[in-house]
Design an enzyme around this catalytic site. Structure first.
Site, PDB file in Angstrom:
ATOM      1  N   GLY A  62      97.382  70.083  55.200  1.00 57.00           N
ATOM      2  CA  GLY A  62      95.943  70.142  55.443  1.00 57.00           C
ATOM      3  C   GLY A  62      95.167  70.543  54.203  1.00 57.00           C
ATOM      4  CB  SER A  63      94.143  69.630  51.484  1.00 57.36           C
ATOM      5  OG  SER A  63      94.671  68.344  51.728  1.00 57.36           O
ATOM      6  NE  ARG A  64      85.479  71.044  51.308  1.00 53.72           N
ATOM      7  CZ  ARG A  64      84.542  71.903  51.656  1.00 53.72           C
ATOM      8  NH1 ARG A  64      84.768  72.761  52.633  1.00 53.72           N
ATOM      9  NH2 ARG A  64      83.387  71.931  51.028  1.00 53.72           N
TER      10      ARG A  64
END
Length: 213
Positions: free
Chosen positions: A182-184
């Site tokens: 999970g990241s951005r």
């Protein structure tokens, strides 16, 4: 569909661990708790983040495509904190653990800047993750215009891979890097750029048109 090169080592290790867990689950837990067996299988499906789906990528000097798969979570004007000294339009995409995690060039052109920053591991949707988390920033120049892309680590994503260096000539939608779990990804665009997406919209890396300039 194929498996991304950044996932081979993780998949091998995870598969060995998962196989051991499944064996123990089947022998010791499954008879009494069958639900746990299904949870284990679903966890293994999480390895799909390393897939590279076959896609047709649009191209055009006037369009800016999504650098990753995910959900649009920010569209707002901000004061640039790196490279640029003026106001910019920030567009952020949140990548869940199950999204494809290959990152792609949103435009074609020249890489003007490529810099890794150590940092924290706040959850990817935290407002300060853009400036305080581990991240890698890249500035592209397309024609006379420039945009900055930040790969941002999250609470789980603790490995950012970036393949670009200043002076590289790149094509739109080609791979620029990878973030595990999970990241951005943030984009800082020139004020006045016409946004083509809405908040909470799902986008596909290299395919969805985020904006036009």
């Amino acid at each position: 569909m194929k498996i991304h090169k950044e996932g081979f080592q993780t998949i091998i290790i995870s598969t060995i661990i998962a196989a051991a867990i499944i064996l123990l689950t089947v022998l010791l837990i499954m008879p009494a708790y069958p639900l746990i067996g299904w949870i284990t299988v679903m966890a293994i499906l999480g390895l799909l983040i390393f897939r590279i789906p076959a896609r047709d990528y649009p191209a055009g000097d006037e369009i800016i495509v999504a650098p990753c798969d995910g959900t649009v979570v920010v569209i707002e004007e901000v004061e640039a904190d790196e490279y640029f000294k003026d106001k910019r339009l920030q567009l952020s995409i949140f990548m869940s653990p199950l999204n494809v995690h290959v990152n792609r060039n949103p435009v074609g052109g020249e890489v003007m800047y490529s810099q890794y920053h150590k940092g924290k591991y706040l959850v990817a949707w935290h407002p300060k993750s853009s400036t305080e988390n581990e991240r890698h920033s890249v500035v592209y120049k397309s024609g006379e215009k420039e945009l900055l892309v930040k790969q941002i680590a999250g609470a789980l994503a603790k490995r950012i891979v970036n393949y670009l260096k200043p002076g590289d000539k790149v094509k739109q939608a080609e791979e620029m890097g990878f973030i595990k779990f999970g990241s951005r990804v943030d984009l800082l665009l020139p004020i006045g750029t016409k946004v083509e997406v809405k908040m909470n919209q799902k986008v596909k890396g290299g395919v969805s048109v985020l904006a036009k300039w």
